[in-house]
Design a protein around this motif. Structure first.
Motif, PDB file in Angstrom:
ATOM      1  N   ASN A   1       0.850  -1.195   0.000  1.00  0.00           N
ATOM      2  CA  ASN A   1       0.000   0.000   0.000  1.00  0.00           C
ATOM      3  C   ASN A   1       0.882   1.240   0.000  1.00  0.00           C
ATOM      4  O   ASN A   1       1.817   1.347   0.806  1.00  0.00           O
ATOM      5  CB  ASN A   1      -0.929  -0.001   1.216  1.00  0.00           C
ATOM      6  CG  ASN A   1      -1.902   1.165   1.191  1.00  0.00           C
ATOM      7  OD1 ASN A   1      -1.634   2.208   1.776  1.00  0.00           O
ATOM      8  ND2 ASN A   1      -3.024   0.991   0.510  1.00  0.00           N
TER       9      ASN A   1
ATOM     10  N   ASP B   1      -4.964   2.477  -3.973  1.00  0.00           N
ATOM     11  CA  ASP B   1      -3.505   2.586  -3.875  1.00  0.00           C
ATOM     12  C   ASP B   1      -2.904   1.297  -3.340  1.00  0.00           C
ATOM     13  O   ASP B   1      -1.817   1.303  -2.754  1.00  0.00           O
ATOM     14  CB  ASP B   1      -3.119   3.773  -2.979  1.00  0.00           C
ATOM     15  CG  ASP B   1      -3.768   3.696  -1.601  1.00  0.00           C
ATOM     16  OD1 ASP B   1      -4.557   2.752  -1.365  1.00  0.00           O
ATOM     17  OD2 ASP B   1      -3.484   4.567  -0.748  1.00  0.00           O
ATOM     18  N   SER B   2      -3.622   0.199  -3.539  1.00  0.00           N
ATOM     19  CA  SER B   2      -3.201  -1.093  -3.009  1.00  0.00           C
ATOM     20  C   SER B   2      -2.841  -2.051  -4.132  1.00  0.00           C
ATOM     21  O   SER B   2      -3.543  -2.135  -5.148  1.00  0.00           O
ATOM     22  CB  SER B   2      -4.314  -1.712  -2.149  1.00  0.00           C
ATOM     23  OG  SER B   2      -4.593  -0.892  -1.031  1.00  0.00           O
TER      24      SER B   2
ATOM     25  N   GLU C   1      -2.808  -8.319   4.379  1.00  0.00           N
ATOM     26  CA  GLU C   1      -3.311  -6.960   4.591  1.00  0.00           C
ATOM     27  C   GLU C   1      -3.185  -6.546   6.058  1.00  0.00           C
ATOM     28  O   GLU C   1      -2.835  -5.412   6.366  1.00  0.00           O
ATOM     29  CB  GLU C   1      -4.768  -6.883   4.138  1.00  0.00           C
ATOM     30  CG  GLU C   1      -5.302  -5.474   4.105  1.00  0.00           C
ATOM     31  CD  GLU C   1      -6.679  -5.396   3.452  1.00  0.00           C
ATOM     32  OE1 GLU C   1      -7.327  -4.348   3.592  1.00  0.00           O
ATOM     33  OE2 GLU C   1      -7.095  -6.381   2.813  1.00  0.00           O
TER      34      GLU C   1
ATOM     35  N   TYR D   1      -1.059  -3.273   7.637  1.00  0.00           N
ATOM     36  CA  TYR D   1      -1.497  -2.231   8.575  1.00  0.00           C
ATOM     37  C   TYR D   1      -0.535  -2.123   9.765  1.00  0.00           C
ATOM     38  O   TYR D   1      -0.328  -1.032  10.314  1.00  0.00           O
ATOM     39  CB  TYR D   1      -2.915  -2.520   9.060  1.00  0.00           C
ATOM     40  CG  TYR D   1      -3.964  -2.147   8.034  1.00  0.00           C
ATOM     41  CD1 TYR D   1      -4.116  -0.828   7.618  1.00  0.00           C
ATOM     42  CD2 TYR D   1      -4.800  -3.106   7.478  1.00  0.00           C
ATOM     43  CE1 TYR D   1      -5.066  -0.475   6.668  1.00  0.00           C
ATOM     44  CE2 TYR D   1      -5.754  -2.777   6.528  1.00  0.00           C
ATOM     45  CZ  TYR D   1      -5.877  -1.453   6.128  1.00  0.00           C
ATOM     46  OH  TYR D   1      -6.825  -1.115   5.188  1.00  0.00           O
TER      47      TYR D   1
ATOM     48  N   LYS E   1       2.281   0.002   8.659  1.00  0.00           N
ATOM     49  CA  LYS E   1       1.911   1.423   8.689  1.00  0.00           C
ATOM     50  C   LYS E   1       1.949   1.952  10.118  1.00  0.00           C
ATOM     51  O   LYS E   1       2.437   3.061  10.374  1.00  0.00           O
ATOM     52  CB  LYS E   1       0.517   1.616   8.088  1.00  0.00           C
ATOM     53  CG  LYS E   1       0.500   1.570   6.551  1.00  0.00           C
ATOM     54  CD  LYS E   1      -0.837   2.030   6.010  1.00  0.00           C
ATOM     55  CE  LYS E   1      -0.820   2.022   4.483  1.00  0.00           C
ATOM     56  NZ  LYS E   1       0.089   3.064   3.925  1.00  0.00           N
TER      57      LYS E   1
ATOM     58  N   GLU F   1      -8.504   6.215   7.909  1.00  0.00           N
ATOM     59  CA  GLU F   1      -8.600   4.969   7.141  1.00  0.00           C
ATOM     60  C   GLU F   1     -10.037   4.641   6.770  1.00  0.00           C
ATOM     61  O   GLU F   1     -10.294   4.110   5.685  1.00  0.00           O
ATOM     62  CB  GLU F   1      -7.999   3.810   7.948  1.00  0.00           C
ATOM     63  CG  GLU F   1      -6.493   3.941   8.155  1.00  0.00           C
ATOM     64  CD  GLU F   1      -5.952   2.860   9.073  1.00  0.00           C
ATOM     65  OE1 GLU F   1      -6.735   1.951   9.429  1.00  0.00           O
ATOM     66  OE2 GLU F   1      -4.764   2.916   9.438  1.00  0.00           O
TER      67      GLU F   1
END
Length: 856
Positions: free
Chosen positions: A457, A501-502, A563, A567, A570, A650
Motif C-alpha cells: 500500500n 492505492d493497493s 493486509e 497495517y 503502517k 482509514e
C-alpha cells in the motif's frame, strides 16, 4: 345526278364531320367543306380553284400528279378504293395524322376525285401508347396479371409464364389463388390478399406460393384496383416480383444473427456463415480471413476450401499483389479476379489455387465501424467468371454479418479485459488475481512449495490525490505499478492492483530469506524520487507478508493476513514491511470494533474537545488555545487521539470529525465570550482532505455568523503535506479562508519535505515547531540549530512561531532567548476540559507558568 340530288348531297357533304375535298379532271380543288378547313387550317377561298398539291405534303408532291394521272388512264390503282393513314401538313406548319380514302367519279367522261379524311392524331397517339405499354408489359421481368370484376384472370404476360410455367390459355378465367397457393402458403397472408383484392385501395403482400412444378417461390405481390366511372372496381392489376433470393439472404442473416446471440465463438459463427452461404449458392466456395497486427493473413473460416490451401496462405503479408484477399485488405476495396491463371495479382499464388480447382476469386474487405480493415470475405469459383447479382446480395449481407461477429468478439475480449484487468495500470485486478491464485494453489497443494503474498500500500497517497488532483494521482499509480513489476523481475510472479492505492504481489517458490530480500527491493524501488507533472514527490510503501500454509491455505485468508500485516507496517511508521503473526488477527478484530464504536461516537456526538493553552513568551499573556479531540467510549474506555484519528482517516470519518471540531470550538468560544472569559483565539486541526473541499470557506463563514464570532478568533491548522500537494483548488480554498480573516497555521513544521518557495506562496501567518525538536533540546546543538533556523524563517516572513511540546523550564527559557513567540506544552498546562480551562484562567494560571515568567 340530277339537280335535286345535287341540292341534297352538297349540304350533306358540307356538314360532314370528315373533311371532304373534290378535285376536277385538271387536279384543281372545286369543293372544300368546313371540316377540311378545320383540318388543314386553310379557308375555302384560299384553296378553291388551286392545284391540289397545295394540300399534299412535300415528300409526296413529286409523285402525286403521276399517281393521279396513271389512275385516270386506268394503268395503276395505288390510291383509289384504299384507306390509309397519311400525314397532313397544316397551313401553320404543324402536322397531324388522318385516315384517308379516295373515290373516283366519272362526270360526263371526265374523271373527278373525292377525298374523305378524318383527324386521327389522338387515336394514333393512344395506339402508340398501347403498343409501347404492351411491349413493356411483355418485356418486363415482373409477372403481371389482369383480373376482371370477379377477380379471374383475363391477361397474363410473358414474365408470368417464365416465372410460374403456366401459359396464358391455361390460366385464363381462373382465380390466381386457386393454383398458386400450396401447403406452405401462409393462410393469413392468403386471406389478406383475397380480402384486399375486393377493396378499392392498393396494397402489397409478401407471400410464399408455388410454380407449376411444385417449387416454392417467394413473391411480393402488388395488388392495384382499377375503378370505373361509378367508382367501382372493374379490374385488378397484380404485379408480382420474385423475392426468393432476397428471402434466402434474409434467412441467412436471421440464422447467423441467432448463432451470434447463442454465444458461439467467432470461429464457430464464421464457419456456420460460410456453410449457410454455400447452401443457398452451391456454385461458390466462401472463406473469411483475418488480418493480424503484423498485417498478415490468418484464415478464419473456409469449410469447403482444401486444408492445404488454407495452410499455404496462413501468414501471407497483405499487399498490392497478394492475391484477391491480401490485395483487397491492402486496398480497402473489393478485388475481382475473373481468371486466377492469367491475373497478375495471383502471379505468386496461382500455383496454390489452381491445383484445387479454384479458377476465379472475388474478395471484399471487412471494414469495422472505426474504419479498420479486419480481414476479407471471399467467393471462389470453379470456372473463370465474375459474381452474379444474387452473389452481390449475399456478399453485402455477409460483410455486415462478418463485421458484427468480429466486433462482438473484440467487445467480448474487451469486457473480459475490463473485468479481469485494471484499466489504469493494465495489471490483473482482484478477480483475475483470485483466479490465478486458485490455479497456483491447486498446483501446489501436493508440493512443499512456499508461496509469498505481499500486500503493498502506498503511504500517504491520499494526500497526493487530494492535493494535486486525480490526474497526477493516476500517473503516480502507473509509475508505482511499473516499479513493482520491475522489482519482482520474475516471470512466475503475479503483480495485481487490488484497490485504489493497493497492490498485491504473489511470488511462488519463495522462502523466508528470499521474501525479505524481495520486500527490501520493493521498498527501495517505490521510494526512488518520482517526477510527475512537474512535481518531485517522495513515495514510500508499507508491505504486509503472509506465507502459504504457514498463514493460511486459501486465497482470501492469505490475502487478509497479508493486509493485516501491512497495517502493522503502517502503524510502525510506514515505509516498512511486516510478516503476519497470529496476534494480528486480534488486532484486526479490535480495529473493527473500535471503528464501529467511532462511527457511533461521531454520529451521536460523543467526542469531546479539550483545550491546551498557548503562552505568549514576550507579553506573558495567553495567546490562545488549541482544540484537541478526545474520546471516551462507555465500553472501550479512553481511546488515544493518535489511535482514533489515524483510524478515522482509514475509514473515511476524518472530515466529519474535522467539521464537528470546527463547530464545537466555535460554539465553546461563543459561550466563553458570552460569559466574560477572554480567550483570544482557538486553533483547530483539519486533515489535508478538508482543503480540497471548495465549500469549506462557506462552512466557516456560516459558523462565524451563527456564533457571532470575529474571524480572527479562529485559526485553522494545516499539515506540511497540504503545502507539498497544494493544487489550484487547495490554494483557492486557503486564499478564501485568509480573505475571511481566519488564521492559518502550519502544524508540525520541519518534519516533512517543505519548500520555502511553497511556504511564501501560501497565506500562512503562523508556524508550529514540531514537538520532536524539544527532545534533548537543551543539550543537542543540532536541535537548537534547527529550531533557531525555523524561528528565523518565521520572523523573516512575518509569521508567529509556536513551539509545541515544551516540558521543562530550560526549554522555555531557551526558546524565549531565541525570540520564539509562543509556546505550549505540559510545562504550562496539559489539554483541559472547558470547565478546567476556565478554572485555570480564573485562578491566574498555575505556579509553573509564574515560575517561567519570573525567569524571563
Amino acid at each position: 345526278m340530277d339537280i335535286d340530288d345535287r341540292q341534297i348531297l352538297v349540304p350533306a357533304l358540307e356538314q360532314a364531320v370528315d373533311a371532304v375535298v373534290l378535285i376536277d379532271d385538271t387536279n384543281r380543288i372545286n369543293f372544300f367543306n368546313a371540316a377540311a378547313e378545320k383540318l388543314w387550317g386553310y379557308s375555302r377561298e384560299e384553296v378553291l380553284g388551286k392545284e391540289v398539291t397545295l394540300l399534299v405534303p412535300s415528300d409526296i408532291k413529286p409523285h402525286h400528279d403521276s399517281y393521279i394521272e396513271a389512275n385516270r388512264k386506268g394503268r395503276k390503282n395505288r390510291i383509289v378504293g384504299t384507306s390509309r393513314e397519311i400525314r397532313i401538313v397544316r397551313k401553320d406548319g404543324t402536322q397531324v395524322w388522318s385516315s384517308f380514302s379516295l373515290s373516283k367519279i366519272d362526270v360526263g367522261g371526265k374523271i373527278h376525285y373525292m377525298g374523305f379524311l378524318r383527324d386521327m392524331t389522338e387515336e394514333r397517339q393512344q395506339r402508340e401508347e398501347l403498343r409501347l405499354l404492351s411491349l413493356v408489359v411483355n418485356r418486363t421481368h415482373r409477372a403481371i396479371l389482369m383480373l376482371d370484376r370477379d377477380r379471374r384472370i383475363i391477361y397474363s404476360n410473358r414474365a408470368f409464364t417464365e416465372l410460374f410455367g403456366y401459359s396464358f390459355p391455361e390460366v385464363l378465367g381462373r382465380l390466381p389463388t386457386d393454383f398458386l397457393a400450396g401447403k406452405n402458403t401462409e393462410p393469413d397472408a392468403l386471406a389478406r390478399i383475397r380480402r384486399g383484392a375486393r377493396e378499392k385501395q392498393g396494397f402489397t403482400e409478401d407471400i410464399l406460393i408455388y410454380d407449376r412444378h411444385g417449387n416454392t417461390v417467394w413473391v411480393s405481390a402488388a395488388i392495384n384496383p382499377i375503378l370505373d366511372e361509378q367508382g367501382e372496381v372493374s379490374n385488378v392489376v397484380v404485379v408480382i416480383t420474385d423475392i426468393t433470393a432476397l428471402k434466402r439472404v434474409q434467412s441467412l442473416q436471421d440464422d447467423v444473427l441467432e448463432a451470434l446471440a447463442s454465444g458461439l465463438s467467432l470461429s464457430e459463427v464464421t464457419e456456420f456463415l460460410c456453410r449457410r452461404v454455400e447452401q443457398i449458392a452451391p456454385d461458390i466456395v466462401s472463406s473469411i480471413v483475418l488480418v493480424d497486427s503484423e498485417n498478415k493473413l490468418r484464415p478464419l473460416a473456409g469449410p469447403s476450401l482444401p486444408a492445404a490451401y488454407s495452410e499455404a496462405i496462413d501468414g501471407v503479408p497483405v499487399g498490392e499483389t497478394a492475391g484477391s484477399c491480401g490485395t483487397a485488405a491492402w486496398r480497402g476495396k473489393p478485388v475481382y479476379v475473373t481468371d486466377i491463371e492469367t491475373d497478375p495479382l495471383w502471379a505468386s499464388f496461382k500455383h496454390l489455387a489452381l491445383p484445387h480447382g479454384l479458377r476465379a476469386c472475388w474478395s471484399s474487405p471487412i471494414k469495422l465501424r472505426d474504419g479498420r480493415i479486419a480481414g476479407s470475405f471471399a467467393f471462389y469459383y470453379r470456372e473463370p467468371r465474375g459474381p452474379s447479382p444474387f452473389h452481390e446480395q449475399i456478399v453485402k449481407a455477409c460483410l455486415h454479418l462478418s463485421k458484427l461477429a468480429i466486433e462482438r468478439e473484440e467487445t467480448r475480449r474487451q469486457i473480459a479485459l475490463l473485468s479481469n484487468f485494471d484499466a489504469l495500470t493494465g495489471l490483473p485486478n482482484r478477480t483475475r488475481l483470485l483466479d490465478e491464485i486458485e490455479n497456483l494453489l491447486r498446483k501446489s497443494r501436493d508440493e512443499s512449495r512456499k508461496i509469498a503474498f505481499f500486500a503493498v500500500n502506498l503511504d500517504r497517497f491520499k494526500d497526493v490525490n487530494n492535493g494535486l488532483g486525480h490526474a497526477v494521482g493516476d500517473k503516480v499509480l502507473i509509475e508505482a505499478a511499473y516499479r513493482l513489476q520491475r522489482a519482482t523481475d520474475d516471470v512466475s510472479a503475479i503483480v495485481s492492483r487490488t484497490g485504489g492505492d493497493s497492490f498485491t504481489i504473489v511470488l511462488p517458490d519463495c522462502d523466508i530469506a528470499k521474501v525479505s530480500v524481495k520486500a527490501d527491493k520493493i521498498l527501495r524501488a517505490v521510494s526512488e524520487p518520482t517526477e510527475v507533472s512537474g512535481y518531485t514527490l517522495p513515495l514510500s510503501a508499507s508491505i504486509g507478508i503472509s506465507i502459504f500454509r504457514d498463514n493460511g491455505s486459501d486465497p482470501e485468508t492469505l490475502l487478509n493476513h497479508a493486509e493485516m500485516a501491512m497495517y502493522q507496517a503502517k502503524a510502525a511508521g510506514r515505509a516498512a514491511y511486516r510478516f503476519f503473526s497470529p496476534e494480528m488477527n486480534q488486532i484486526a478484530e479490535e480495529r473493527l470494533v473500535v471503528g464501529t464504536a467511532l462511527r457511533t461516537a461521531v454520529s451521536s456526538n460523543r467526542l469531546k474537545l479539550h483545550y491546551q493553552p498557548q503562552i505568549h513568551l514576550g507579553s506573558k499573556t495567553l495567546h490562545g488555545v488549541e482544540a484537541l479531540a478526545r474520546w471516551h467510549d462507555p465500553v472501550l474506555g479512553h481511546i488515544s487521539p493518535a489511535r482514533f484519528i489515524a483510524l478515522a482517516e482509514e475509514i473515511g470519518l476524518v472530515e466529519s470529525i474535522g467539521r464537528w471540531s470546527l463547530r464545537e470550538a466555535c460554539r465553546q468560544m461563543a459561550e466563553w465570550r458570552g460569559g466574560g472569559l477572554s480567550i483570544p483565539a482557538v486553533s483547530v486541526n483539519l486533515s489535508p482532505s478538508h482543503f480540497n473541499d471548495s465549500a469549506l470557506p462557506k462552512f466557516v463563514t456560516n459558523l462565524l455568523h451563527e456564533f457571532s464570532l470575529p474571524s480572527n478568533c479562529l485559526t485553522v491548522e494545516i499539515t506540511e503535506s497540504v503545502m507539498m500537494d497544494a493544487g489550484p483548488e487547495t490554494l483557492k480554498t486557503l486564499s478564501r479562508l485568509h480573505e475571511l480573516g481566519v488564521g492559518l497555521s502550519m502544524d508540525d513544521f520541519g518534519t516533512g519535505f517543505s519548500s520555502l518557495s511553497s511556504l511564501t506562496q501560501m497565506p500562512i501567518n503562523e508556524l508550529k515547531l514540531d514537538r520532536s525538536f524539544m527532545r534533548n533540546f537543551e543539550t543537542d546543538p543540532s536541535a537548537q540549530a534547527v529550531t533557531t533556523a525555523v524561528v528565523r524563517i518565521g520572523q523573516s516572513l512575518g509569521m508567529t512561531v509556536v513551539s509545541e511540546g515544551v516540558e521543562t523550564e530550560d526549554q522555555a527559557r531557551l526558546l524565549h532567548m531565541l525570540n520564539c513567540t509562543v509556546a505550549q506544552g505540559f510545562y504550562f498546562a496539559k489539554p483541559m476540559a472547558p470547565c478546567d480551562l476556565e478554572q485555570w484562567i480564573t485562578a491566574g494560571q498555575p505556579d509553573a507558568a509564574e515560575l517561567l515568567l519570573s525567569h524571563v
